[in-house]
Design a protein around this motif. Structure first.
Motif, PDB file in Angstrom:
ATOM      1  N   GLU A  91      -2.487  -8.324   6.218  1.00 47.82           N
ATOM      2  CA  GLU A  91      -1.034  -8.490   6.169  1.00 47.82           C
ATOM      3  C   GLU A  91      -0.491  -8.058   4.814  1.00 47.82           C
ATOM      4  O   GLU A  91       0.541  -7.374   4.733  1.00 47.82           O
ATOM      5  CB  GLU A  91      -0.653  -9.946   6.450  1.00 47.82           C
ATOM      6  N   GLU A  92      -1.180  -8.458   3.744  1.00 50.71           N
ATOM      7  CA  GLU A  92      -0.756  -8.063   2.401  1.00 50.71           C
ATOM      8  C   GLU A  92      -0.848  -6.551   2.229  1.00 50.71           C
ATOM      9  O   GLU A  92       0.025  -5.936   1.616  1.00 50.71           O
ATOM     10  CB  GLU A  92      -1.602  -8.768   1.346  1.00 50.71           C
ATOM     11  N   GLN A  93      -1.918  -5.985   2.776  1.00 50.99           N
ATOM     12  CA  GLN A  93      -2.093  -4.539   2.694  1.00 50.99           C
ATOM     13  C   GLN A  93      -0.961  -3.826   3.440  1.00 50.99           C
ATOM     14  O   GLN A  93      -0.383  -2.848   2.943  1.00 50.99           O
ATOM     15  CB  GLN A  93      -3.453  -4.161   3.281  1.00 50.99           C
ATOM     16  N   ALA A  94      -0.623  -4.331   4.606  1.00 47.54           N
ATOM     17  CA  ALA A  94       0.465  -3.734   5.392  1.00 47.54           C
ATOM     18  C   ALA A  94       1.792  -3.910   4.667  1.00 47.54           C
ATOM     19  O   ALA A  94       2.624  -2.990   4.633  1.00 47.54           O
ATOM     20  CB  ALA A  94       0.521  -4.374   6.782  1.00 47.54           C
ATOM     21  N   SER A  95       1.989  -5.086   4.088  1.00 42.47           N
ATOM     22  CA  SER A  95       3.217  -5.344   3.344  1.00 42.47           C
ATOM     23  C   SER A  95       3.316  -4.421   2.139  1.00 42.47           C
ATOM     24  O   SER A  95       4.391  -3.871   1.840  1.00 42.47           O
ATOM     25  CB  SER A  95       3.240  -6.806   2.895  1.00 42.47           C
ATOM     26  N   GLU A  96       2.201  -4.239   1.461  1.00 45.45           N
ATOM     27  CA  GLU A  96       2.170  -3.347   0.298  1.00 45.45           C
ATOM     28  C   GLU A  96       2.477  -1.905   0.726  1.00 45.45           C
ATOM     29  O   GLU A  96       3.252  -1.202   0.057  1.00 45.45           O
ATOM     30  CB  GLU A  96       0.797  -3.432  -0.373  1.00 45.45           C
ATOM     31  N   GLU A  97       1.900  -1.503   1.832  1.00 53.40           N
ATOM     32  CA  GLU A  97       2.136  -0.156   2.355  1.00 53.40           C
ATOM     33  C   GLU A  97       3.608   0.010   2.732  1.00 53.40           C
ATOM     34  O   GLU A  97       4.230   1.033   2.425  1.00 53.40           O
ATOM     35  CB  GLU A  97       1.231   0.107   3.570  1.00 53.40           C
ATOM     36  N   PHE A  98       4.173  -1.017   3.372  1.00 47.41           N
ATOM     37  CA  PHE A  98       5.582  -0.974   3.738  1.00 47.41           C
ATOM     38  C   PHE A  98       6.451  -0.879   2.483  1.00 47.41           C
ATOM     39  O   PHE A  98       7.425  -0.107   2.441  1.00 47.41           O
ATOM     40  CB  PHE A  98       5.952  -2.223   4.552  1.00 47.41           C
ATOM     41  N   SER A  99       6.087  -1.654   1.456  1.00 48.41           N
ATOM     42  CA  SER A  99       6.842  -1.624   0.197  1.00 48.41           C
ATOM     43  C   SER A  99       6.773  -0.249  -0.434  1.00 48.41           C
ATOM     44  O   SER A  99       7.781   0.275  -0.932  1.00 48.41           O
ATOM     45  CB  SER A  99       6.308  -2.660  -0.782  1.00 48.41           C
ATOM     46  N   ARG A 100       5.604   0.364  -0.461  1.00 45.09           N
ATOM     47  CA  ARG A 100       5.451   1.706  -1.013  1.00 45.09           C
ATOM     48  C   ARG A 100       6.331   2.715  -0.267  1.00 45.09           C
ATOM     49  O   ARG A 100       7.018   3.539  -0.879  1.00 45.09           O
ATOM     50  CB  ARG A 100       3.981   2.142  -0.944  1.00 45.09           C
ATOM     51  N   GLU A 101       6.275   2.629   1.058  1.00 44.48           N
ATOM     52  CA  GLU A 101       7.088   3.538   1.864  1.00 44.48           C
ATOM     53  C   GLU A 101       8.576   3.317   1.605  1.00 44.48           C
ATOM     54  O   GLU A 101       9.359   4.270   1.506  1.00 44.48           O
ATOM     55  CB  GLU A 101       6.767   3.369   3.347  1.00 44.48           C
ATOM     56  N   ALA A 102       8.955   2.036   1.479  1.00 42.33           N
ATOM     57  CA  ALA A 102      10.368   1.724   1.206  1.00 42.33           C
ATOM     58  C   ALA A 102      10.777   2.270  -0.154  1.00 42.33           C
ATOM     59  O   ALA A 102      11.882   2.826  -0.309  1.00 42.33           O
ATOM     60  CB  ALA A 102      10.593   0.210   1.279  1.00 42.33           C
ATOM     61  N   ILE A 103       9.906   2.119  -1.142  1.00 43.10           N
ATOM     62  CA  ILE A 103      10.198   2.627  -2.487  1.00 43.10           C
ATOM     63  C   ILE A 103      10.325   4.145  -2.449  1.00 43.10           C
ATOM     64  O   ILE A 103      11.240   4.724  -3.057  1.00 43.10           O
ATOM     65  CB  ILE A 103       9.123   2.179  -3.494  1.00 43.10           C
ATOM     66  N   GLU A 104       9.421   4.798  -1.719  1.00 40.33           N
ATOM     67  CA  GLU A 104       9.491   6.254  -1.613  1.00 40.33           C
ATOM     68  C   GLU A 104      10.804   6.686  -0.957  1.00 40.33           C
ATOM     69  O   GLU A 104      11.447   7.646  -1.397  1.00 40.33           O
ATOM     70  CB  GLU A 104       8.297   6.793  -0.814  1.00 40.33           C
ATOM     71  N   ARG A 105      11.227   5.973   0.089  1.00 38.52           N
ATOM     72  CA  ARG A 105      12.494   6.299   0.755  1.00 38.52           C
ATOM     73  C   ARG A 105      13.680   6.088  -0.190  1.00 38.52           C
ATOM     74  O   ARG A 105      14.596   6.899  -0.245  1.00 38.52           O
ATOM     75  CB  ARG A 105      12.659   5.457   2.023  1.00 38.52           C
ATOM     76  N   VAL A 106      13.611   4.976  -0.920  1.00 37.40           N
ATOM     77  CA  VAL A 106      14.699   4.687  -1.857  1.00 37.40           C
ATOM     78  C   VAL A 106      14.745   5.765  -2.932  1.00 37.40           C
ATOM     79  O   VAL A 106      15.832   6.228  -3.325  1.00 37.40           O
ATOM     80  CB  VAL A 106      14.524   3.279  -2.483  1.00 37.40           C
ATOM     81  N   GLU A 107      13.581   6.169  -3.425  1.00 37.19           N
ATOM     82  CA  GLU A 107      13.542   7.221  -4.441  1.00 37.19           C
ATOM     83  C   GLU A 107      14.114   8.526  -3.884  1.00 37.19           C
ATOM     84  O   GLU A 107      14.846   9.236  -4.582  1.00 37.19           O
ATOM     85  CB  GLU A 107      12.114   7.439  -4.948  1.00 37.19           C
ATOM     86  N   MET A 108      13.802   8.827  -2.622  1.00 34.30           N
ATOM     87  CA  MET A 108      14.347  10.040  -2.003  1.00 34.30           C
ATOM     88  C   MET A 108      15.863   9.932  -1.883  1.00 34.30           C
ATOM     89  O   MET A 108      16.591  10.895  -2.163  1.00 34.30           O
ATOM     90  CB  MET A 108      13.729  10.262  -0.618  1.00 34.30           C
ATOM     91  N   VAL A 109      16.328   8.768  -1.470  1.00 31.92           N
ATOM     92  CA  VAL A 109      17.773   8.562  -1.341  1.00 31.92           C
ATOM     93  C   VAL A 109      18.413   8.667  -2.720  1.00 31.92           C
ATOM     94  O   VAL A 109      19.474   9.279  -2.896  1.00 31.92           O
ATOM     95  CB  VAL A 109      18.079   7.196  -0.686  1.00 31.92           C
ATOM     96  N   TRP A 110      17.779   8.105  -3.708  1.00 38.67           N
ATOM     97  CA  TRP A 110      18.301   8.140  -5.084  1.00 38.67           C
ATOM     98  C   TRP A 110      18.360   9.572  -5.601  1.00 38.67           C
ATOM     99  O   TRP A 110      19.357   9.977  -6.211  1.00 38.67           O
ATOM    100  CB  TRP A 110      17.443   7.263  -5.986  1.00 38.67           C
TER     101      TRP A 110
END
Length: 103
Positions: free
Chosen positions: A81-100
Motif C-alpha cells: 500500500e505504501e509502495q502504491a501510495s508512493e508511486e501515486f504521489s510520484r505520478e501526481a508530482i510529475e503531472r503537477v510539474e508538467m502542468v506547472w
C-alpha cells in the motif's frame, strides 16, 4: 511285591519332584516376566509423557508460526500500500510539474 510297590512309589515321587521343580522354574519365570512388564509399563508412561510434552511444544510452535505468517502478510500488505501510495504521489508530482511547466 513290596519292592515293586516301592519302585512305583519312588517313580511317582521322582515325577512329583520333577514337576515341582518345573513349577518352581515356571514361577520364577512368571515373576521375572511380571517384573519386566511393570518396568516396560513405567517406561511406556515416561515415553507417553515426553510425547505429550512434545505435542504441546509443537502446537505452540505451530501457533507462533501461524501468527508470524499472519503478521508477515499484514506487513507485506502495508508495504505494498505504501509502495502504491508512493508511486501515486510520484505520478501526481510529475503531472503537477508538467502542468506547472505548461503554465
Amino acid at each position: 511285591m513290596a519292592v515293586e510297590k516301592q519302585k512305583n512309589v519312588d517313580a511317582e515321587l521322582a515325577l512329583v519332584k520333577a514337576l515341582a521343580e518345573r513349577g518352581d522354574l515356571l514361577y520364577v519365570k512368571i515373576f521375572a516376566i511380571k517384573k519386566l512388564v511393570l518396568k516396560l509399563e513405567a517406561e511406556k508412561e515416561e515415553v507417553d509423557m515426553t510425547f505429550e510434552k512434545t505435542v504441546v511444544n509443537l502446537s505452540r510452535v505451530i501457533e507462533e508460526a501461524s501468527q508470524a505468517y499472519e503478521e508477515y502478510h499484514v506487513v507485506m500488505r502495508k508495504w505494498k500500500e505504501e509502495q502504491a501510495s508512493e508511486e501515486f504521489s510520484r505520478e501526481a508530482i510529475e503531472r503537477v510539474e508538467m502542468v506547472w511547466v505548461d503554465f
